[in-house]
Design an enzyme around this catalytic site. Structure first.
Site: not given
Length: 441
Positions: A30, A121, A149, A257, A259, A265, A268, A331, A338
């Site tokens: 990195d 991605t 996740r 999901f 909910n 947010g 991703c 979450k 982000r």
């Protein structure tokens, strides 16, 4: 096998540590020296349950090293590209600067038979373009998308629900000999999860690149669908949680999901569906994804509606009102802020004159750095001191377990906004609280 991991953010750091725990010799690269220093010391540069332990164990065993010099990848058989693909400023397109730079930097160290495995991605067509750079070295490019996740990334890497290999194919769609050799190398890397009967999908470049964005778009659509129903429920007096329960019994739909609340947010879903739309436009098939514009719009409207609901609860004006916002991360079980719905709402409240105090088990430091206009507290009771309204914005377990009487002892007024529809309205109302939530009467 000796492998390298280029990019040690959320994806790369977890992938490097997990590959080392599977017995491979791993070098992580990195450009961020501070991040590398933390990883070398066995410390995670971000909050992810289980990662510190994995780093410590792998480091102690000697199979995991980190550095900033790309030359350290020499001798690795498989090189995983795990860098970010953020949304370009002012556009929907994905910024491929880091992906392109990583592959270019690898070229001098690739040998015939090596494998470059893209995990980032990317817009469909990226792998085909990068393969043209890699092929002259005798190495082979494959696309091996990630499905992590946040909060569960360690388990998702060690025990994935599926593996996808995008391999080079000939004009007839048959995997090339180089592709078959690359598949064998990936099979060796993932020998443990494959032995555990993890499903494997072997396909072409284009399909492999579409898998992640298609999955994210479907998930985002499901979340925005139930939030659209929440808008209708508010207009009719229906209860969106009971509606979700009822339609969720249909096994073609499912309850997960569904909910309703502040929406999605993170780093991703929002940027991936926007990049997907942008790429569809470039391919001349933008009409196929016009529905994603409304998915994105519904998601943003939920944040705006929560600000309106807060204003209603406090009597029509937020000026001078004290609001406690429980949650800063997008979450629970993460420190990632982000595109956080919680902070978006907090900022909206502050712009309407409220005194906003935000608390979060892991995200306060990151939030303070990006949103210095807000106020912060280290715990719920401090944040809620003299509050006119309390907003649950991120469904951390400790917030879901809050007791009404404990919170009532410090607030000025018993007004509760449940931004995630996870609390029991009857329980809070019985304790004298005004309970409001999106999509519920």
């Amino acid at each position: 096998m000796r492998v390298s991991v280029i990019g040690c953010g959320y994806l790369g750091a977890v992938h490097a540590a997990a590959m080392a725990s599977l017995g491979h010799e791993v070098v992580g690269i990195d450009v961020d020296e501070a991040k590398v220093a933390l990883l070398r010391a066995g410390r995670a540069p971000f909050f992810e349950p289980g990662l510190p332990e994995l780093l410590t164990e792998a480091g102690a065993a000697g199979g995991l090293t980190f550095g900033t010099d790309i030359a350290a990848v020499a001798g690795a058989k498989v090189h995983f590209v795990c860098v970010g693909t953020p949304q370009m400023a002012g556009e929907f397109r994905a910024d491929l600067t880091y992906v392109d730079a990583s592959v270019t930097a690898l070229l001098p160290y690739l040998r015939p038979g090596d494998v470059v495995a893209g995990k980032s991605t990317v817009p469909v067509g990226t792998a085909e373009r990068l393969a043209q750079l890699v092929e002259p070295t005798g190495a082979t490019l494959v696309w091996n998308p990630e499905f992590l996740r946040e909060g569960f990334a360690v388990n998702d890497t060690l025990h994935p629900d599926r593996l996808v290999y995008g391999l080079p194919t000939d004009d007839d769609g048959v995997v090339t000999p180089a592709g078959e050799a690359a598949r064998a190398a990936l099979d060796e890397v993932y020998a443990t999860p494959l032995a555990d009967e993890t499903p494997l999908v072997v396909t072409d470049y284009a399909t492999a690149q579409l898998v992640k964005v298609a999955a994210n778009s479907f998930l985002a659509t499901k979340i925005s669908f139930i939030n659209a129903m929440a808008e209708l429920c508010e207009a009719t007096g229906a209860d969106v949680t009971r509606l979700a329960d009822a339609i969720g019994y249909d096994n073609r739909i499912g309850r997960r999901f569904l909910n309703a609340g502040l929406g999605f947010g993170g780093g991703c879903l929002p940027k991936d569906i926007r990049a997907f739309m942008a790429r569809a436009g470039e391919l001349g098939v933008d009409q196929a994804l016009t529905f994603l514009r409304e998915v994105d719009s519904i998601n943003i409207r939920r944040r705006e509606r929560m600000v309106e609901l807060a204003r209603e609860v406090v009597g029509g004006s937020l000026t001078g009102k004290r609001v406690a916002v429980l949650g800063a991360t997008f979450k629970p079980d993460s420190d990632d802020i982000r595109d956080s719905p919680a902070l978006s709402v907090a900022d909206g409240l502050e712009k309407q004159g409220a005194h906003v105090v935000v608390t979060d088990p892991q995200g306060v430091a990151n939030a303070r750095a990006k949103w210095p206009n807000l106020h912060y507290a280290d715990d719920v009771l401090t944040a809620a001191q003299d509050a006119d309204v309390v907003l649950l914005a991120t469904e951390w377990a400790q917030y879901r377990a809050l007791e009404p009487d404990a919170l009532a002892a410090v607030v000025a007024h018993r007004n509760l906004l449940d931004g995630r529809n996870v609390l029991d309205p009857a329980h809070w109302r019985a304790a004298g609280w005004t309970y409001r939530a999106l999509g519920r009467p």
